[in-house]
Design an enzyme around this catalytic site. Structure first.
Site, PDB file in Angstrom:
ATOM      1  N   SER A 134       0.892  -1.190   0.209  1.00 42.14           N
ATOM      2  CA  SER A 134      -0.051   0.135  -0.007  1.00 42.14           C
ATOM      3  C   SER A 134       0.876   1.336  -0.041  1.00 42.14           C
ATOM      4  CB  SER A 134      -0.672   0.153   1.283  1.00 42.14           C
ATOM      5  OG  SER A 134      -1.750  -0.876   1.264  1.00 42.14           O
ATOM      6  N   TRP A 158       4.751  -9.944  -5.853  1.00 40.93           N
ATOM      7  CA  TRP A 158       3.606 -10.147  -6.432  1.00 40.93           C
ATOM      8  C   TRP A 158       3.375  -9.489  -7.778  1.00 40.93           C
ATOM      9  CZ3 TRP A 158       3.463  -7.120  -1.601  1.00 40.93           C
ATOM     10  CH2 TRP A 158       3.236  -8.030  -0.291  1.00 40.93           C
ATOM     11  N   ARG A 244      -7.225   0.674 -12.295  1.00 37.67           N
ATOM     12  CA  ARG A 244      -8.383   0.092 -11.550  1.00 37.67           C
ATOM     13  C   ARG A 244      -9.929  -0.004 -12.180  1.00 37.67           C
ATOM     14  NH1 ARG A 244      -5.964   4.371  -7.180  1.00 37.67           N
ATOM     15  NH2 ARG A 244      -4.681   3.009  -6.395  1.00 37.67           N
ATOM     16  N   LEU A 339     -26.154 -22.445  -5.128  1.00 38.48           N
ATOM     17  CA  LEU A 339     -25.985 -23.696  -5.413  1.00 38.48           C
ATOM     18  C   LEU A 339     -25.733 -24.563  -4.293  1.00 38.48           C
ATOM     19  CD1 LEU A 339     -24.987 -22.298  -8.310  1.00 38.48           C
ATOM     20  CD2 LEU A 339     -23.762 -24.027  -8.548  1.00 38.48           C
ATOM     21  N   GLY A 341     -24.737 -27.576  -1.601  1.00 38.54           N
ATOM     22  CA  GLY A 341     -23.580 -28.257  -1.501  1.00 38.54           C
ATOM     23  C   GLY A 341     -22.800 -28.686  -2.822  1.00 38.54           C
ATOM     24  N   GLU A 364      -4.224  -3.678  -6.957  1.00 42.47           N
ATOM     25  CA  GLU A 364      -4.226  -2.337  -7.500  1.00 42.47           C
ATOM     26  C   GLU A 364      -4.972  -1.519  -6.381  1.00 42.47           C
ATOM     27  OE1 GLU A 364      -5.173  -1.758 -11.501  1.00 42.47           O
ATOM     28  OE2 GLU A 364      -4.002  -3.843 -12.104  1.00 42.47           O
TER      29      GLU A 364
HETATM   30  C1  LIG Z   1      -2.582 -11.727  -7.221  1.00 40.02           C
HETATM   31  C2  LIG Z   1      -1.838 -10.602  -6.914  1.00 40.02           C
HETATM   32  C3  LIG Z   1      -1.424  -9.833  -8.126  1.00 40.02           C
HETATM   33  C4  LIG Z   1      -0.560  -8.471  -8.008  1.00 40.02           C
HETATM   34  N1  LIG Z   1      -0.089  -8.118  -9.006  1.00 40.02           N
HETATM   35  C5  LIG Z   1       0.736  -7.086  -8.896  1.00 40.02           C
HETATM   36  C6  LIG Z   1       1.273  -6.567 -10.211  1.00 40.02           C
HETATM   37  O1  LIG Z   1       1.177  -6.693 -11.174  1.00 40.02           O
HETATM   38  N2  LIG Z   1       2.192  -5.491  -9.585  1.00 40.02           N
HETATM   39  C7  LIG Z   1       2.460  -4.831  -8.469  1.00 40.02           C
HETATM   40  O2  LIG Z   1       2.953  -3.893  -8.416  1.00 40.02           O
HETATM   41  N3  LIG Z   1       1.777  -5.304  -7.657  1.00 40.02           N
HETATM   42  C8  LIG Z   1       1.000  -6.410  -7.689  1.00 40.02           C
HETATM   43  N4  LIG Z   1       0.245  -6.863  -6.630  1.00 40.02           N
HETATM   44  C9  LIG Z   1       0.589  -6.259  -5.197  1.00 40.02           C
HETATM   45  C10 LIG Z   1      -0.843  -5.776  -4.462  1.00 40.02           C
HETATM   46  O3  LIG Z   1      -1.073  -4.715  -5.138  1.00 40.02           O
HETATM   47  C11 LIG Z   1      -0.466  -5.289  -3.198  1.00 40.02           C
HETATM   48  O4  LIG Z   1      -0.548  -6.727  -2.599  1.00 40.02           O
HETATM   49  C12 LIG Z   1      -1.261  -4.599  -2.636  1.00 40.02           C
HETATM   50  O5  LIG Z   1      -1.130  -3.120  -3.038  1.00 40.02           O
HETATM   51  C13 LIG Z   1      -1.373  -4.412  -1.072  1.00 40.02           C
HETATM   52  O6  LIG Z   1      -0.163  -4.426  -0.429  1.00 40.02           O
HETATM   53  P1  LIG Z   1       0.248  -5.211   0.661  1.00 40.02           P
HETATM   54  O7  LIG Z   1       0.053  -6.824   0.108  1.00 40.02           O
HETATM   55  O8  LIG Z   1       1.841  -5.006   0.981  1.00 40.02           O
HETATM   56  O9  LIG Z   1      -0.525  -4.975   1.502  1.00 40.02           O
HETATM   57  P2  LIG Z   1      -0.456  -4.160   2.889  1.00 40.02           P
HETATM   58  O10 LIG Z   1      -0.197  -2.592   2.251  1.00 40.02           O
HETATM   59  O11 LIG Z   1       0.490  -4.546   4.100  1.00 40.02           O
HETATM   60  O12 LIG Z   1      -1.724  -3.908   3.461  1.00 40.02           O
HETATM   61  C14 LIG Z   1      -2.366  -4.893   4.558  1.00 40.02           C
HETATM   62  C15 LIG Z   1      -3.471  -4.542   5.084  1.00 40.02           C
HETATM   63  O13 LIG Z   1      -3.298  -3.159   5.666  1.00 40.02           O
HETATM   64  C16 LIG Z   1      -4.105  -2.192   5.298  1.00 40.02           C
HETATM   65  N5  LIG Z   1      -3.730  -0.779   5.138  1.00 40.02           N
HETATM   66  C17 LIG Z   1      -2.535  -0.528   4.690  1.00 40.02           C
HETATM   67  N6  LIG Z   1      -2.146   0.884   4.553  1.00 40.02           N
HETATM   68  C18 LIG Z   1      -3.693   1.301   4.952  1.00 40.02           C
HETATM   69  C19 LIG Z   1      -4.138   2.705   5.432  1.00 40.02           C
HETATM   70  N7  LIG Z   1      -3.280   3.564   5.123  1.00 40.02           N
HETATM   71  N8  LIG Z   1      -5.241   2.849   5.788  1.00 40.02           N
HETATM   72  C20 LIG Z   1      -5.906   1.751   6.150  1.00 40.02           C
HETATM   73  N9  LIG Z   1      -5.564   0.517   5.845  1.00 40.02           N
HETATM   74  C21 LIG Z   1      -4.420   0.286   5.561  1.00 40.02           C
HETATM   75  C22 LIG Z   1      -4.664  -2.778   3.818  1.00 40.02           C
HETATM   76  O14 LIG Z   1      -5.766  -2.291   3.413  1.00 40.02           O
HETATM   77  C23 LIG Z   1      -4.672  -4.290   3.947  1.00 40.02           C
HETATM   78  O15 LIG Z   1      -6.030  -4.743   4.388  1.00 40.02           O
HETATM   79  C24 LIG Z   1      -0.543  -8.119  -6.424  1.00 40.02           C
HETATM   80  C25 LIG Z   1      -0.892  -8.671  -5.537  1.00 40.02           C
HETATM   81  C26 LIG Z   1      -1.758 -10.036  -5.626  1.00 40.02           C
HETATM   82  C27 LIG Z   1      -2.376 -10.734  -4.580  1.00 40.02           C
END
Ligand SMILES: Cc1cc2nc3c(=O)[nH]c(=O)nc-3n(C[C@H](O)[C@H](O)[C@H](O)COP(=O)(O)OP(=O)(O)OC[C@H]3O[C@@H](n4cnc5c(N)ncnc54)[C@H](O)[C@@H]3O)c2cc1C
Lengths: 381, 261
Positions: A134, A158, A244, A339, A341, A364
């Site tokens: 994030s 990721w 998005r 659906l 079971g 995203e």
């Molecule tokens: C299948 C998949 C494909 C992906 N593809 C790409 C890609 O192609 N390119 C790329 O760059 N990334 C990609 N990602 C990464 C994805 O964008 C990140 O996982 C996402 O942005 C969240 O970051 P994080 O996983 O570090 O979660 P964190 O940022 O650690 O968040 C953990 C929790 O804390 C919450 N949180 C964090 N900050 C705040 C805040 N300020 N206020 C409130 N809540 C907050 C979040 O909402 C979440 O619930 C992918 C992820 C997945 C799972």
């Protein structure tokens, strides 16, 4: 029942007809098998490339189709309805072309874009790192200028299409100046020093590869820098505003597919000597699902139309992503409920849809981050 | 550089429910989504493959109602160069002979035809005989049920597939070829192909334009009439064979009874 669309012109109708034909005949029949086996649909993306679907919203001059977002997103929706991993991949590919298409020099665009938009190359967008999700501005993959090259070291996390992509639009740190120290490089997948880790083992979207991409002293020619040093985060976030909308469209397609399965099943399943579709408890569930699907579609289309007219659309795009992905989660969960079971078994696609829906609330920009964006826009106005 | 005419037909989509109209037992073309017949997509594909290898021009020819323009456009979006569309209300209910005469006259409107490619049979109201009748009317050799087509100069070689095996046919051009399911995998049009198709020339002709009297075609003067039509009966329950150690023999007996072995 396929979505009933009001398209702007006959060109769009013909395009959607082609997309539905490809979705019905080439994508839908293979989705379950690939997802079960975790097999990446590379050939299917090549077919999209041959059909001219990998560069739709970009300029014709560089191999695109100058298509509006309003129509492009409905293409994405139809493809996601047939096969979510392919819909998401199309959206990610399109986003990975954005920085170059929007901010590259003509020389860079002439050189790289035609193959990215009009050929069958597949792109990836590499922003996230394990400690910078994030909080993307905290990224630390380092690029040092070294004559006519950058030497890049660090690990992206990721990354959709990691290990499968032909190019990576990569955000790297070129100075310690926080958000202003990030730059955008268009990295060829064949660059020595670039490797992909084994794919993540995911809950859903198992046909799509998600992997860490490791840069270990990778040498990237400096003429692959898009814009100026320091522009990278701005490009990355701007690309996400449009990306998005792609994810919103995918979510609506997925929800539509779940609704269609639920309605078809409810009509033919009978209990207590009646089709279950005639129980009001089920009717109302289905009606709420349809309302969620169609209102989510209207929301992303409204944001797209604003974008097409050159109006601000950041708030609307975040609202569309939030509304559509929450709708997909709810609708796919309810489809499993309809659906019963059968829905919980892998003989029917709805449990997979439910697993696929979850990730749309995360990538995203998580839906919490969408709220941060929406609130920031409200405070600004 | 062969000049190729491909015959295409618009048919009801096999994915939708198909019906005959109650009044005259002709196909109810409004009741179902209409598409370019899949076998015709293969015919178009074969023409495009020949064109890509050897040059030349591909003209699609369709006899059908106004709506058939959609099937024509599909063929053009795949890459055919131009089209001839014979559309005339007088054609409604035409039999296979009448239709073939109209097609033959329309082929005559295309300059210097070397090859006519058709599907071996349609998926809707069909006789499977148009390619043969057409060849007879044009005085061209017929090479039907092709699964492989090779053109060398003015010679055409075709591998034909039948239940008995493969037959190798050879003739000189001009000729009529009909292709079967195994000939190729048709391409999808690209979005650019779809846009380009809108600008390609489609010549629309009436039967009068072909020098045919309207009275010679259509239901009233057709050589065959559908007197009665009934939907295919639902599949009856199968026959159960109890295996009391002699199951194999009983199954063989049954198959012999059905003249299947
Ligand atoms: C299948 C998949 C494909 C992906 N593809 C790409 C890609 O192609 N390119 C790329 O760059 N990334 C990609 N990602 C990464 C994805 O964008 C990140 O996982 C996402 O942005 C969240 O970051 P994080 O996983 O570090 O979660 P964190 O940022 O650690 O968040 C953990 C929790 O804390 C919450 N949180 C964090 N900050 C705040 C805040 N300020 N206020 C409130 N809540 C907050 C979040 O909402 C979440 O619930 C992918 C992820 C997945 C799972």
């Amino acid at each position: 029942m396929p979505a009933d669309r009001l398209l702007p012109d006959t060109d769009a109708e013909d395009l959607l007809k082609l997309v539905r034909e490809i979705a019905r005949e080439e994508l839908a029949p293979d989705a379950a098998k690939h997802e079960e086996a975790g097999q990446f649909p590379r050939e299917q993306f090549r077919l999209l490339g041959r059909s001219g679907l990998l560069g739709l919203p970009y300029a014709e001059r560089w191999g695109g189709a100058d298509l509006s977002y309003e129509v492009y997103l409905q293409v994405v929706e139809e493809i996601a309805a047939a096969w979510m991993s392919v819909g998401v991949g199309l959206s990610v590919h399109t986003m990975s072309c954005w920085a170059l298409a929007q901010h590259g020099t003509d020389e860079q665009r002439d050189r790289f874009l035609p193959d990215m938009l009009g050929g069958d190359l597949l792109g990836a967008y590499a922003l996230s790192e394990t400690h910078a999700g994030s909080d993307a501005a905290a990224l630390s993959t380092r690029a040092r200028r070294d004559g006519a090259e950058y030497t890049v070291s660090g690990t992206k996390a990721w990354i959709t299409h990691g290990g499968e992509a032909d190019f990576y639009t990569t955000m790297v740190r070129t100075s310690d100046d926080g958000p202003r120290g990030i730059s955008c490089l268009l990295v060829d997948a064949a660059t020595p020093g670039l490797t992909a880790a084994p794919p993540e083992r995911k809950m859903g979207l198992t046909g799509s590869t998600t992997a860490q991409v490791v840069f270990d002293g990778a040498r990237v020619p400096a003429d692959r820098l898009i814009g100026a040093e320091g522009d990278g985060l701005r490009f990355a976030l701007d690309a996400l505003n449009s990306g998005r909308l792609g994810i919103a469209a995918c979510a609506v397609g997925l929800a539509q597919a779940a609704l269609d399965e639920a309605v078809a099943y409810a009509k033919q399943r009978s209990q207590f000597d009646r089709a279950i579709v005639d129980f009001q408890g089920v009717e109302f569930l289905l009606a709420d699902m349809a309302a969620a699907v169609e209102s989510a579609r209207a929301t992303y289309l409204e944001a797209a139309r604003r974008r097409d007219r050159g109006l601000p659309f950041v708030r609307q795009a975040s609202i569309a992503k939030l509304v559509a992905t929450d709708a997909a989660m709810k609708v796919t969960t309810d489809a499993v409920q309809v659906l019963g079971g059968a829905g919980y078994t892998r003989d029917f696609p709805v449990e997979r849809f439910m697993r696929e829906a979850k990730v749309t609330q995360i990538f995203e920009g998580t839906n919490q981050i969408q709220r941060v964006v929406i609130a920031r826009q409200l405070k600004r106005s | 550089m062969p000049n190729i005419v491909v015959l295409v037909k618009q048919v009801p989509d096999t994915y939708s429910e198909r019906r005959l109209s109650d009044s005259d037992h002709t196909l109810d073309r409004d009741s179902a989504d209409a598409v370019l017949d899949e076998i015709n997509e293969r015919a178009v594909e074969e023409a495009l493959l020949i064109k890509e290898a050897q040059g030349g021009e591909v003209t699609v020819l369709s006899v059908g109602p106004d709506r058939a323009t959609e099937a024509i456009r599909k063929a053009l979006s795949m890459g055919a160069d131009k089209a001839v569309h014979v559309s005339d209300p007088a054609l409604h209910g035409s039999c296979v002979i009448q239709t073939s005469k109209v097609i033959a006259a329309a082929v005559g409107k295309v300059d210097g035809v070397d090859l006519v490619i058709a599907g071996n049979e349609a998926t809707d109201g069909r006789s499977g005989a148009v390619p043969a009748i057409l060849a007879e009317l044009l005085g061209y050799p017929q090479l039907t049920h092709a699964r492989k087509v090779v053109i060398e100069g003015t010679t055409i070689k075709v591998t034909r597939e039948t239940d008995e095996g493969l037959t190798h046919l050879e003739a000189s051009l001009p000729a009529v070829v009909s292709v079967g399911e195994k000939i190729n995998e048709p391409r999808y049009p690209s979005f650019k192909g779809i846009m380009a198709a809108k600008k390609k020339p489609v010549e629309t002709l009436t039967v009068a334009d072909l020098g045919i009297d309207a009275g010679e075609v259509g239901l009233a003067s057709a050589t065959s009439t559908v007197v009665e039509a009934a939907p295919k009966p639902p599949r009856a329950a199968g026959q159960k064979v109890e295996d009391e150690g002699d199951g194999g023999a009983k199954i063989a007996e049954y198959l012999v009874g059905q003249k299947l072995i």
